[in-house]
Design a protein around this motif. Structure first.
Motif, mmCIF file in Angstrom:
data_model
loop_
_atom_site.group_PDB
_atom_site.id
_atom_site.type_symbol
_atom_site.label_atom_id
_atom_site.label_comp_id
_atom_site.label_asym_id
_atom_site.label_seq_id
_atom_site.Cartn_x
_atom_site.Cartn_y
_atom_site.Cartn_z
ATOM 1 N N THR A 1 4.232 7.745 -6.364
ATOM 2 C CA THR A 1 2.975 8.577 -6.340
ATOM 3 C C THR A 1 3.588 10.431 -5.727
ATOM 4 O O THR A 1 3.309 10.934 -6.880
ATOM 5 C CB THR A 1 1.439 8.580 -6.504
ATOM 6 N N GLY B 1 -3.810 -0.745 -8.394
ATOM 7 C CA GLY B 1 -4.581 -0.768 -7.854
ATOM 8 C C GLY B 1 -5.171 -2.445 -7.152
ATOM 9 O O GLY B 1 -5.589 -3.051 -6.489
ATOM 10 N N ALA C 1 -4.596 8.870 -7.857
ATOM 11 C CA ALA C 1 -4.706 9.328 -9.069
ATOM 12 C C ALA C 1 -4.750 10.124 -9.670
ATOM 13 O O ALA C 1 -4.741 10.290 -10.288
ATOM 14 C CB ALA C 1 -5.452 6.732 -9.290
ATOM 15 N N GLU D 1 -7.250 -3.441 1.822
ATOM 16 C CA GLU D 1 -6.116 -3.471 0.297
ATOM 17 C C GLU D 1 -5.605 -4.845 0.170
ATOM 18 O O GLU D 1 -5.219 -5.953 -0.855
ATOM 19 C CB GLU D 1 -5.546 -2.854 0.086
ATOM 20 N N GLU E 1 -8.671 3.346 -2.094
ATOM 21 C CA GLU E 1 -7.257 4.181 -1.247
ATOM 22 C C GLU E 1 -6.530 4.940 -2.409
ATOM 23 O O GLU E 1 -5.704 5.843 -2.159
ATOM 24 C CB GLU E 1 -6.494 3.095 -0.303
ATOM 25 N N ARG E 2 -6.502 3.441 -3.617
ATOM 26 C CA ARG E 2 -5.464 4.637 -4.762
ATOM 27 C C ARG E 2 -6.367 5.554 -5.718
ATOM 28 O O ARG E 2 -6.062 6.590 -6.189
ATOM 29 C CB ARG E 2 -4.737 3.228 -5.930
ATOM 30 N N THR E 3 -7.563 5.212 -5.803
ATOM 31 C CA THR E 3 -8.272 6.526 -6.524
ATOM 32 C C THR E 3 -8.300 7.639 -6.221
ATOM 33 O O THR E 3 -7.923 8.507 -7.117
ATOM 34 C CB THR E 3 -9.674 5.625 -6.619
ATOM 35 N N VAL F 1 0.672 -1.433 0.359
ATOM 36 C CA VAL F 1 0.580 0.363 0.495
ATOM 37 C C VAL F 1 1.147 1.328 0.195
ATOM 38 O O VAL F 1 0.973 2.246 -0.846
ATOM 39 C CB VAL F 1 -1.134 0.225 1.179
ATOM 40 N N LEU G 1 -1.186 3.376 -11.784
ATOM 41 C CA LEU G 1 -1.476 3.224 -10.368
ATOM 42 C C LEU G 1 -2.804 3.258 -10.050
ATOM 43 O O LEU G 1 -3.261 2.065 -9.399
ATOM 44 C CB LEU G 1 -1.135 4.445 -9.734
ATOM 45 N N PRO H 1 3.563 2.411 -3.568
ATOM 46 C CA PRO H 1 2.705 3.031 -4.786
ATOM 47 C C PRO H 1 2.092 4.588 -4.152
ATOM 48 O O PRO H 1 2.968 4.912 -4.889
ATOM 49 C CB PRO H 1 1.931 2.743 -5.113
ATOM 50 N N LEU H 2 2.357 5.030 -2.847
ATOM 51 C CA LEU H 2 2.013 5.973 -2.782
ATOM 52 C C LEU H 2 2.483 6.509 -2.137
ATOM 53 O O LEU H 2 2.424 8.139 -2.736
ATOM 54 C CB LEU H 2 0.455 5.833 -1.466
#
Length: 416
Positions: free
Chosen positions: A226, A393, A288, A409, A283-285, A219, A389, A222-223
């Motif tokens: 980004t 996810g 992104a 996730e 969480e990734r939306t 988790v 991203l 990638p965050l």
């Protein structure tokens, strides 16, 4: 749209923390600009004046090492003590009167930058213990809003104070804000667990533990990447601003103030809405979507039409905070308390340290290429990174590292 902002303000710890961030951020932003003016006035050198910002930024590279301190002691006393030490350090510029004493300003600002890295790590860990989990997204959005607001107001105050009363007055203001921040942190009520019992290991091994946790976490990794990407794109866009005004819009350099104000307005709106959007979206939306909006804003600045560029600046402000708030909240949510200082500091280094390098790259690109090449490349890369991203996810199958907190996730990622 529902808002939890009032709940954050009603929470005693959250309100005190916000107060400390606001006063300290105001003093730091005022001093950063005033110090550059101070150096330029004493030396006449623009390059030495620019070195002021580099001194504050340089300790970011040592974030993982400095953050280890925040895991060895209780965080609230550390914050109180660090702010009081920084207040004392800010009294040193009172004696600066000549070109030969300018080195003292550089030394002081480097120490302040080091203290800021340490307090950022300790604050992230303290918030995880002091602010309820359901409020952290809203809270982190408000913190970012407060910081951005101070960046808009404080530099003007710093320049005005320097012009009217001189540099020592601005240093005194910054020292006073550190004292006020220490008082705010002292009043926070939190039950901190004692630092974990230390196994005899080298400082390097302890530092690496935080970096390994971050690198292995499906988790957080990638965050954080980004967020770093978003800040790099923002830096590349900012270095093209004056070339865009000159060659693209045929506007005076002063028009940059309008663009900055619009971007600041977007950041304020985005920060206020962050908590609500993070609760409603995966969480990734959220990050992104923010990165994609930022990329669209960068691409809009490559056009020759003023209304589109103005809209692009607003989009930049709306999009940039989203990955940052999402990454910070995720670090607080998914990291064990005993590692939080190191992980937070490492994340901050990965997010913010490349920004300075991007500024150097952007400056070189503007000098040698049409500014539109820079903006088109940055915007296109941002859209591609946002798409990656969002798509990965749902396909990540990495196992969370030992000690990670279970989330929907990570459970989905580990499912057969």
């Amino acid at each position: 749209m529902g808002w939890n902002t009032s709940k954050v303000f009603r929470d005693r710890n959250a309100g005190l923390y916000l107060g400390g961030v606001i006063v300290s951020g105001f003093g730091d932003s005022a001093m950063s600009l005033a110090a550059g003016i101070w150096v330029k006035t004493l030396t006449g050198s623009s390059s030495l004046a620019a070195l002021v910002g580099f001194c504050v930024w340089l300790p970011t590279f040592a974030g993982p090492v400095i953050g280890t301190v925040a895991d060895r002691v209780r965080r609230r006393p550390l914050l109180v003590a660090t702010n009081l030490v920084l207040a004392a350090v800010m009294t040193a510029p009172f004696v600066v009167r000549s070109q030969e004493q300018v080195w003292l300003l550089f030394a002081v600002l480097t120490l302040v930058g080091t203290g800021m890295v340490l307090t950022d790590a300790a604050e992230t860990a303290l918030v995880a213990a002091a602010v309820p989990d359901e409020l952290r997204g809203d809270f982190n959005g408000l913190v970012l809003t407060a910081i951005e607001s101070m960046k808009l107001l404080a530099p003007l105050a710093g320049a005005g104070l320097f012009t009217a009363f001189g540099g020592p007055t601005v240093a005194l203001l910054d020292a006073a804000t550190f004292v006020l921040a220490a008082a705010a942190f002292r009043l926070i009520r939190v039950q901190e667990a004692p630092p974990a019992a230390r196994v005899k290991r080298s400082w390097t091994a302890e530092t690496a533990e935080g970096a390994r946790y971050l690198q292995r976490h499906p988790v957080l990794r990638p965050l954080v990447a980004t967020s770093g990407t978003a800040l790099v794109l923002g830096a590349l866009s900012s270095t093209a601003t004056y070339a865009m005004l000159d060659a693209g819009l045929h506007r005076s350099p002063a028009f940059a103030g309008v663009l900055t104000s619009l971007q600041g307005l977007g950041s304020v709106v985005s920060g206020l809405a962050a908590g609500t959007l993070m609760r409603r979206w995966p969480e990734r939306t959220f990050p992104a979507a923010g990165l994609a909006l930022l990329a669209v804003g960068v691409l809009a600045r490559a056009t020759p039409w003023t209304p589109v560029v103005l809209g692009g600046s607003l989009a930049l402000g709306l999009g940039l905070p989203c990955p940052l708030v999402a990454a910070l909240t995720a670090v607080q949510r998914h990291t064990p308390p005993e590692l939080l200082g190191r992980v937070a500091a490492t994340a901050n280094t990965l997010m913010y340290a490349p920004t300075g390098l991007a500024l150097l790259l952007g400056t070189g690109m503007v000098a040698g290429l049409d500014y539109r090449v820079q903006l088109l490349a940055a915007g296109t890369f941002g859209l591609a990174a946002a798409a990656v991203l969002a798509m990965t996810g749902r396909t990540t199958r990495t196992t969370a590292p030992a000690g990670a907190r279970s989330t929907p996730e990570t459970e989905e990622a580990d499912a057969p």
